[in-house]
Design an enzyme around this catalytic site. Structure first.
Site, mmCIF file in Angstrom:
data_model
loop_
_atom_site.group_PDB
_atom_site.id
_atom_site.type_symbol
_atom_site.label_atom_id
_atom_site.label_comp_id
_atom_site.label_asym_id
_atom_site.label_seq_id
_atom_site.Cartn_x
_atom_site.Cartn_y
_atom_site.Cartn_z
ATOM 1 N NE ARG A 153 -0.651 -0.442 4.923
ATOM 2 C CZ ARG A 153 -1.249 -0.249 6.064
ATOM 3 N NH1 ARG A 153 -2.387 0.400 6.093
ATOM 4 N NH2 ARG A 153 -0.724 -0.697 7.182
ATOM 5 C CG ASP A 185 -7.991 -1.659 1.811
ATOM 6 O OD1 ASP A 185 -6.796 -1.531 2.145
ATOM 7 O OD2 ASP A 185 -8.940 -1.287 2.528
ATOM 8 N NE ARG A 250 10.542 -1.917 3.754
ATOM 9 C CZ ARG A 250 9.574 -1.392 4.479
ATOM 10 N NH1 ARG A 250 9.098 -2.067 5.504
ATOM 11 N NH2 ARG A 250 9.057 -0.223 4.188
ATOM 12 C CG ASP A 320 7.821 -7.400 7.329
ATOM 13 O OD1 ASP A 320 8.004 -8.303 8.155
ATOM 14 O OD2 ASP A 320 6.761 -6.745 7.271
HETATM 15 P P1 AMP Z 1 2.796 -3.610 8.063
HETATM 16 O O1 AMP Z 1 2.386 -4.452 9.212
HETATM 17 O O2 AMP Z 1 1.982 -2.368 7.863
HETATM 18 O O3 AMP Z 1 4.254 -3.331 8.063
HETATM 19 O O4 AMP Z 1 2.464 -4.482 6.750
HETATM 20 C C1 AMP Z 1 2.901 -5.801 6.529
HETATM 21 C C2 AMP Z 1 2.663 -6.166 5.091
HETATM 22 O O5 AMP Z 1 1.271 -6.104 4.790
HETATM 23 C C3 AMP Z 1 3.334 -5.253 4.085
HETATM 24 O O6 AMP Z 1 3.678 -6.024 2.976
HETATM 25 C C4 AMP Z 1 2.236 -4.278 3.745
HETATM 26 O O7 AMP Z 1 2.407 -3.681 2.492
HETATM 27 C C5 AMP Z 1 1.018 -5.188 3.756
HETATM 28 N N1 AMP Z 1 -0.219 -4.454 4.044
HETATM 29 C C6 AMP Z 1 -0.632 -3.965 5.238
HETATM 30 N N2 AMP Z 1 -1.827 -3.364 5.116
HETATM 31 C C7 AMP Z 1 -2.192 -3.454 3.811
HETATM 32 C C8 AMP Z 1 -3.312 -3.035 3.051
HETATM 33 N N3 AMP Z 1 -4.340 -2.385 3.602
HETATM 34 N N4 AMP Z 1 -3.321 -3.305 1.732
HETATM 35 C C9 AMP Z 1 -2.304 -3.957 1.148
HETATM 36 N N5 AMP Z 1 -1.222 -4.395 1.807
HETATM 37 C C10 AMP Z 1 -1.158 -4.151 3.125
HETATM 38 MG MG MG Z 2 5.726 -2.994 7.312
#
Ligand code: AMP
Ligand code: MG
Length: 536
Positions: A153, A185, A250, A320
């Site tokens: 996203r 989304d 990362r 990540d």
């Molecule tokens: P985060 O926990 O925000 O670091 O996200 C972990 C993974 O999930 C990453 O690959 C993000 O890009 C993906 N991700 C989190 N929220 C969304 C979303 N609403 N739509 C698409 N990918 C998401």
């Molecule tokens: Mg992340």
């Protein structure tokens, strides 16, 4: 490749109408526009006189051969080219960081009032020189290999090299789906974006290495989320943060290449990162990967010690979310402790309490061991052995940084064998300093502390007070403060987001507006049971 250079210029200058129904930022090319990636002579008041460049990220690596935007497993590349998806509804500017605009992006703050700016920071307009990218990475999540994750996203919209010669990578977060969106989304909520915007800026002013935030916008587009994963799905609003880092790579950026056996690309990416971001490492040094690993180990230990020194729990310490530049990135369900508790877990979705604050140092070690695993194919047996020894030194290094930081907080100079006891006792009471006097061992501690202060050579109360007030913040972004700002922002009152943005720029200085708002007090009663989840 001709099309890569043609496409963004075309999007920025008018042909975009034919391609995506959008129009260019300015009516015609402007003579004062700098070359992409180069800084203008003075601060730009209009975005037409400003440019980004994606070349330095596109040229060194093969790019994803598929350019359609659908979710898939991506191979043999570092980035996919993918454009942000603009919101359908009206967008409003919630807040900007004037410091970032002026001192990093060389923009005059007046630019924030223009419609071009609003369209730029909401992903509706592509800046000259920008080729938006989504980065392919993987990661270990909650201890297990999760496979391909990537920017699901976020769009890396280009690099800006400013008047100080600093190179900053600009990223929109919440700007729509990419090949890495999996089931998501592609959007981010207002509540999580307010928290990221405020906390990343606050961490910077606390002196803690972090990504920065330039702006925050909110739309009226509906975004549906089950905040506490209990079946209660609610409508919220989509928002976008324009965030910046010197690099967004990362641990998971390297891990995915090793896992897929793309070792040539692994070497190329690593050499690129070292060349761009680790200037003290010579590119012709056969031990450069070892040097790189050693630096990441010590800088990660340093970062986590700094987190602990302000009671910050990241909440989702997956590989990540661990930067190779050892800066704090990907603010989600983070939290600052209200009183010292090693079991503090900011993220209510973390059932096993894996990322509780007291675990952060050991999770750092785990993540670094995954980094080493990713590097292993590039190390010879002797280097592998040395790398393991470097990793073994992590604990000691972390502990010495932690002790150093807390000694500074207590105003202690020099060395003394009882310092660790003084620190450990204080930590038990930590933030609730008002309540420290009630503790049954308090007078004993004060006696020890005063004796210890007497051993500070060449010190005085005034000097010590000055030192201590520059390292013990009066204001940190407690959950209740962010929550209060979010609640108002949900009603389109952005005043508290802006107030906090101002206050947190001077976390060590007493400020009237902050005192009136109660920011240095215990959390109010309504905030006792506040919860933050991964849902963002
Ligand atoms: P985060 O926990 O925000 O670091 O996200 C972990 C993974 O999930 C990453 O690959 C993000 O890009 C993906 N991700 C989190 N929220 C969304 C979303 N609403 N739509 C698409 N990918 C998401
Ligand atoms: Mg992340």
């Amino acid at each position: 490749m001709w099309w890569r250079r043609w496409l963004p210029a075309c999007l920025a200058w008018g042909c975009a109408a034919a391609l995506c129904g959008s129009r260019g930022l300015c009516p015609a090319p402007n003579a004062s526009r700098p070359e992409p990636g180069q800084c203008p002579r003075r601060r730009a008041a209009e975005l037409c006189a400003w440019a980004l460049s994606s070349d330095s990220l596109l040229d060194p690596f093969p790019v994803d051969v598929i350019q359609e935007n659908y979710v898939r497993n991506v191979k043999n590349c570092i980035f996919s080219i993918v454009y942000p998806t603009p919101f359908k509804s009206r967008v409003r500017l919630v807040a900007v960081s004037e410091d970032v605009l002026e001192n990093i992006l060389d923009l005059d703050v007046s630019v924030k009032g223009s419609s071009d700016f609003l369209e730029f920071v909401s992903g509706a307009k592509v800046i000259f020189g920008s080729v938006p990218l989504a980065h392919r990475y993987g990661g270990h999540q909650f201890g297990s290999w999760a496979g391909q994750l990537g920017d699901g996203r976020a769009h890396l919209i280009g690099v800006y090299t400013n008047r100080h010669g600093e190179r900053w990578e600009l990223q929109l977060k919440g700007s729509g789906k990419t090949p890495y969106s999996r089931n998501g989304d592609g959007r981010a909520l207002l509540r999580s974006s307010v928290r990221e915007f405020l906390c990343s800026e606050a961490m910077h002013y606390l002196g803690i290495p972090t990504s920065r935030a330039a702006s925050l916008i909110v739309s009226d587009d509906d975004v549906w989320r089950d905040q506490f994963y209990n079946g209660n799905i609610k409508k919220e609003r989509g928002a976008i943060v324009l965030r910046l880092a010197k690099s967004w790579f990362r641990i998971g950026s390297l891990e995915i290449l090793t896992h897929s056996g793309e070792l040539d690309l692994l070497r190329r990416l690593l050499d690129f990162i070292i060349q761009e971001h680790f200037p003290s490492i010579a590119m012709n040094d056969s031990n450069r990967y070892l040097e790189f690993f050693s630096t990441v180990v010590s800088e990660t230990a340093n970062l986590i010690a700094m987190w602990m020194s302000v009671g910050f729990a990241h909440g989702v310490c997956n590989t990540d979310n661990f930067s190779l530049l050892s800066i704090t990135i990907d603010y989600g369900p983070f939290g600052f402790m209200d009183s010292y508790d090693p079991n503090f877990v900011p993220n209510t979705s973390d059932d096993e309490r894996k990322y509780k604050i007291g675990n952060q140092a050991s999770v750092g070690l785990f993540n670094l061991s995954k980094l080493l695993q990713a590097l292993k194919p590039l190390l010879d047996p002797r280097q592998n052995q040395l790398a393991s020894q470097i990793l073994e030194g992590y604990g000691e290094y972390y502990y010495s940084r932690f002790t150093e930081l807390f000694k500074t907080k207590l105003g202690l100079l020099g060395e003394n064998e009882n310092d660790n006891f003084l620190i450990a006792f204080l930590l038990k009471e930590f933030r609730a300093l008002q309540d420290l006097g009630k503790h049954k061992l308090f007078s004993e501690w004060v006696t020890m502390y005063l004796l210890r202060l007497n051993s500070n050579k060449g010190d005085s109360d005034t000097k010590r007070r000055t030192r201590m007030t520059t390292v013990n913040p009066r204001y940190i972004l407690r959950n209740w403060m962010a929550e209060s700002a979010v609640q108002k922002a949900n009603l389109n009152d952005f005043s508290e987001v802006q107030l906090l943005e101002q206050v947190l720029q001077h976390p060590f200085q007493r400020q009237e507006a902050a005192e009136r708002a109660g920011y240095s007090l215990h959390p109010p009663a309504w905030a006792k049971h506040l919860k933050v989840s991964c849902s963002s």
